[in-house]
Design a protein around this motif. Structure first.
Motif, PDB file in Angstrom:
ATOM      1  N   ASP A 211       9.345 -27.177 -29.028  1.00  0.00           N
ATOM      2  CA  ASP A 211       8.440 -26.571 -28.056  1.00  0.00           C
ATOM      3  C   ASP A 211       9.085 -25.266 -27.606  1.00  0.00           C
ATOM      4  N   LYS A 212       8.575 -24.139 -28.160  1.00  0.00           N
ATOM      5  CA  LYS A 212       9.238 -22.861 -27.884  1.00  0.00           C
ATOM      6  C   LYS A 212       9.074 -22.425 -26.432  1.00  0.00           C
ATOM      7  N   LEU A 213       8.013 -22.886 -25.781  1.00  0.00           N
ATOM      8  CA  LEU A 213       7.837 -22.530 -24.375  1.00  0.00           C
ATOM      9  C   LEU A 213       8.857 -23.297 -23.520  1.00  0.00           C
TER      10      LEU A 213
ATOM     11  N   LEU B 295       2.308 -13.013 -29.722  1.00  0.00           N
ATOM     12  CA  LEU B 295       1.816 -14.355 -29.391  1.00  0.00           C
ATOM     13  C   LEU B 295       2.487 -15.333 -30.342  1.00  0.00           C
ATOM     14  N   LYS B 296       3.020 -16.400 -29.786  1.00  0.00           N
ATOM     15  CA  LYS B 296       3.765 -17.372 -30.604  1.00  0.00           C
ATOM     16  C   LYS B 296       3.202 -18.763 -30.423  1.00  0.00           C
ATOM     17  N   ALA B 297       3.041 -19.474 -31.526  1.00  0.00           N
ATOM     18  CA  ALA B 297       2.658 -20.880 -31.443  1.00  0.00           C
ATOM     19  C   ALA B 297       3.753 -21.627 -30.684  1.00  0.00           C
TER      20      ALA B 297
ATOM     21  N   TYR C  36       7.120 -21.865 -38.485  1.00  0.00           N
ATOM     22  CA  TYR C  36       8.324 -21.674 -39.296  1.00  0.00           C
ATOM     23  C   TYR C  36       8.086 -20.471 -40.192  1.00  0.00           C
ATOM     24  N   ASP C  37       9.162 -19.850 -40.646  1.00  0.00           N
ATOM     25  CA  ASP C  37       9.063 -18.699 -41.550  1.00  0.00           C
ATOM     26  C   ASP C  37       8.055 -17.664 -41.053  1.00  0.00           C
ATOM     27  N   GLY C  38       7.997 -17.465 -39.762  1.00  0.00           N
ATOM     28  CA  GLY C  38       7.109 -16.447 -39.197  1.00  0.00           C
ATOM     29  C   GLY C  38       5.648 -16.870 -39.080  1.00  0.00           C
ATOM     30  N   ARG C  39       5.329 -18.082 -39.641  1.00  0.00           N
ATOM     31  CA  ARG C  39       3.948 -18.559 -39.428  1.00  0.00           C
ATOM     32  C   ARG C  39       3.917 -19.075 -38.007  1.00  0.00           C
TER      33      ARG C  39
ATOM     34  N   ALA D  20       2.890 -15.900 -24.634  1.00  0.00           N
ATOM     35  CA  ALA D  20       3.052 -14.464 -24.877  1.00  0.00           C
ATOM     36  C   ALA D  20       4.521 -14.089 -24.722  1.00  0.00           C
ATOM     37  N   GLU D  21       4.937 -13.150 -25.563  1.00  0.00           N
ATOM     38  CA  GLU D  21       6.322 -12.705 -25.505  1.00  0.00           C
ATOM     39  C   GLU D  21       6.347 -11.189 -25.655  1.00  0.00           C
ATOM     40  N   GLN D  22       7.282 -10.577 -24.944  1.00  0.00           N
ATOM     41  CA  GLN D  22       7.491  -9.137 -25.046  1.00  0.00           C
ATOM     42  C   GLN D  22       7.918  -8.783 -26.468  1.00  0.00           C
ATOM     43  N   HIS D  23       7.352  -7.715 -27.027  1.00  0.00           N
ATOM     44  CA  HIS D  23       7.787  -7.275 -28.363  1.00  0.00           C
ATOM     45  C   HIS D  23       9.096  -6.528 -28.217  1.00  0.00           C
ATOM     46  N   ILE D  24      10.118  -6.976 -28.928  1.00  0.00           N
ATOM     47  CA  ILE D  24      11.453  -6.386 -28.780  1.00  0.00           C
ATOM     48  C   ILE D  24      11.709  -5.399 -29.919  1.00  0.00           C
ATOM     49  N   GLU D  25      12.063  -4.177 -29.553  1.00  0.00           N
ATOM     50  CA  GLU D  25      12.435  -3.164 -30.559  1.00  0.00           C
ATOM     51  C   GLU D  25      13.938  -3.328 -30.826  1.00  0.00           C
TER      52      GLU D  25
ATOM     53  N   ARG E  20      18.747  -4.850 -34.821  1.00  0.00           N
ATOM     54  CA  ARG E  20      18.890  -5.782 -35.946  1.00  0.00           C
ATOM     55  C   ARG E  20      18.848  -7.202 -35.397  1.00  0.00           C
ATOM     56  N   GLU E  21      18.786  -8.167 -36.329  1.00  0.00           N
ATOM     57  CA  GLU E  21      18.809  -9.571 -35.910  1.00  0.00           C
ATOM     58  C   GLU E  21      20.133 -10.199 -36.318  1.00  0.00           C
ATOM     59  N   LEU E  22      20.625 -11.036 -35.435  1.00  0.00           N
ATOM     60  CA  LEU E  22      21.888 -11.733 -35.670  1.00  0.00           C
ATOM     61  C   LEU E  22      21.627 -13.237 -35.551  1.00  0.00           C
TER      62      LEU E  22
ATOM     63  N   VAL F  76      21.620 -20.255 -33.190  1.00  0.00           N
ATOM     64  CA  VAL F  76      20.952 -19.404 -32.207  1.00  0.00           C
ATOM     65  C   VAL F  76      20.596 -18.097 -32.900  1.00  0.00           C
ATOM     66  N   GLU F  77      19.308 -17.784 -32.946  1.00  0.00           N
ATOM     67  CA  GLU F  77      18.845 -16.511 -33.521  1.00  0.00           C
ATOM     68  C   GLU F  77      18.781 -15.490 -32.394  1.00  0.00           C
ATOM     69  N   LEU F  78      19.316 -14.297 -32.663  1.00  0.00           N
ATOM     70  CA  LEU F  78      19.461 -13.287 -31.603  1.00  0.00           C
ATOM     71  C   LEU F  78      18.831 -11.969 -32.009  1.00  0.00           C
TER      72      LEU F  78
ATOM     73  N   ASN G 289      16.366 -15.221 -29.482  1.00  0.00           N
ATOM     74  CA  ASN G 289      15.015 -15.404 -30.022  1.00  0.00           C
ATOM     75  C   ASN G 289      14.676 -16.888 -30.055  1.00  0.00           C
ATOM     76  N   GLU G 290      15.421 -17.664 -30.842  1.00  0.00           N
ATOM     77  CA  GLU G 290      15.106 -19.099 -30.867  1.00  0.00           C
ATOM     78  C   GLU G 290      16.310 -19.933 -31.285  1.00  0.00           C
ATOM     79  N   LEU G 291      16.122 -21.250 -31.174  1.00  0.00           N
ATOM     80  CA  LEU G 291      17.172 -22.216 -31.481  1.00  0.00           C
ATOM     81  C   LEU G 291      16.735 -23.097 -32.650  1.00  0.00           C
TER      82      LEU G 291
END
Ligand SMILES: Nc1ncnc2c1ncn2[C@@H]1O[C@H](COP(=O)(O)OP(=O)(O)OP(=O)(O)O)[C@@H](O)[C@H]1O
Ligand SMILES: [Mg+2]
Length: 364
Positions: free
Chosen positions: A94-96, A134-136, A141-144, A167-172, A175-177, A241-243, A252-254
């Motif tokens: 549950d991402k929320l 907007l995120k489910a 998974y895999d961006g779906r 809803a989530e703020q779009h982050i500029e 890079r991703e870590l 942990v995705e950053l 970003n997510e766990l």
């Protein structure tokens, strides 16, 4: 292990090395891990009876995905050690709930808000600006399940589907870590170096380990964060942990299972993430040389060959050329989905394998 995809297949290989009995719950005998594992039960992870029957005779149950329904996990916990447990897994399902928990812990994240109407999305955008992500809430998974909406019309289109989103703020980001740790039920934990991940179309395409040019101070900050979260959420097994790196680090997510940012550890670390996960969930088997790593590693995603569908690979298809290159490289390893498992997956463009390397020309 519930699930029999490529993560379970690679965990199976680690189990053989550890001398551990390993059973998978597979949706079908053609699943990637079911093709190589000696102990396969075919069943449905959304069926409580199938999950309980699968667990009978197991000492520990763990997962290669996060989609087993919460009530089934609670039922499992009454009869077997479930690692990670239902309370921890909730934050990957549950991402929320994950955002709320992280915010409660004071962890830096993108701004977010629960939304159920276009008015709420536009109110959020009035504060955070467009685009809005907007995120489910679950099942992605895999961006779906991730939609970057540039306008209210695009948001309305997403909201028209029967999927609960927030809803989530779009982050500029620059890079991703990602950072990966393993923790045992007794709290022993170890962490791998922070890596850089490169996504294409929402799928992790390349991983550079360690993340080039990351200041040691910020790498330590990310490593401390994953260890603190593993303890705080009482995670057993792996926690990834995705950053987003924007100059500061935002979560970003766990994920609480072997992670696609950690395949390089098979050749790049003394103990692979798969062995690490098993050692951690089995407890008492955790070894000292946890995250010791070779100097550099790079892994790349390789798509299954269209030949899986009976056709010849097209010469101009870049993923096919990469797969061909994989076959030509003596360090390449199949992380595979295996013959016969490639059809629908190949058509859907899912990861078919990874090309590990020694880092080639990588420099700090
Ligand atoms: N708030 C955001 N701002 C900018 N880009 C984002 C944002 N959220 C997600 N993304 C992009 O979309 C990708 C997928 O998002 P996320 O990891 O949340 O979804 P997922 O489908 O659950 O992925 P996974 O396959 O890792 O489970 C991210 O790696 C990132 O590239
Ligand atoms: Mg992700």
């Amino acid at each position: 292990m519930v699930g029999a995809g490529q993560l379970a297949r690679m965990t199976c290989q680690a189990a053989i090395g550890l001398g551990v009995g390993f059973r998978v719950l597979a949706g079908s005998a053609a699943d990637s891990a079911a093709q190589v594992c000696a102990d396969v039960q075919v069943g449905d992870y959304t069926s409580r009876d199938d999950v309980l029957a699968f667990a009978a005779g197991c000492d520990v149950v763990t997962f290669d995905h996060e989609h087993v329904p919460g009530p089934h996990l609670a039922a499992l916990e009454k009869v077997v050690a479930v690692r990670p447990g239902a309370d921890a897994l909730r934050y990957t399902q549950d991402k929320l709930a994950m955002r709320e928990r992280l915010a409660g812990l004071g962890v830096s994240c993108p701004r977010y808000a629960p939304v159920s109407s276009l008015a709420e999305v536009t109110a959020f955008a009035a504060e955070s600006g467009w685009p809005v992500v907007l995120k489910a809430i679950s099942g992605g998974y895999d961006g779906r399940g991730v939609w970057v909406c540039e306008t209210p019309d695009e948001a309305a289109e997403v909201l028209a589907h029967p999927v609960a989103v927030f809803a989530e703020q779009h982050i500029e980001f620059d890079r991703e870590l990602a950072v990966l740790a393993a923790r045992s039920p007794h709290g022993q934990a170890a962490v791998y170096p922070v890596v850089q991940t490169v996504q294409r179309d929402g799928i992790c395409h390349e991983v550079l380990a360690p993340a080039p040019g990351l200041e040691p101070r910020r790498a330590r900050e990310a490593q401390r964060l994953v260890l603190a979260l593993a303890a705080e959420l009482d995670v057993t097994g792996l926690l990834a942990v995705e950053l987003f790196d924007t100059g500061r680090l935002l979560v970003n997510e766990l994920a609480m299972r072997p992670h696609n940012s950690g395949h390089w550890t098979i050749e790049g670390a003394v103990t692979s993430q798969f062995e690490q996960h098993l050692r951690a969930v089995l407890d008492g088997r955790t070894a000292g040389r946890y995250g010791e790593c070779f100097r550099w590693a790079r892994s790349r995603r390789v798509l299954p060959l269209p030949a899986c569908d009976g056709g010849r690979p097209g010469r101009e298809d870049p993923p096919v050329r990469e797969a061909g290159a994989a076959g030509a490289q003596d360090r390449a390893r199949d992380r595979g989905r295996g013959p016969g498992a490639g059809g629908p997956a190949a058509r859907a463009g899912r990861a078919g394998g990874a090309l590990p390397g020694d880092g080639g020309g990588l420099r700090p």
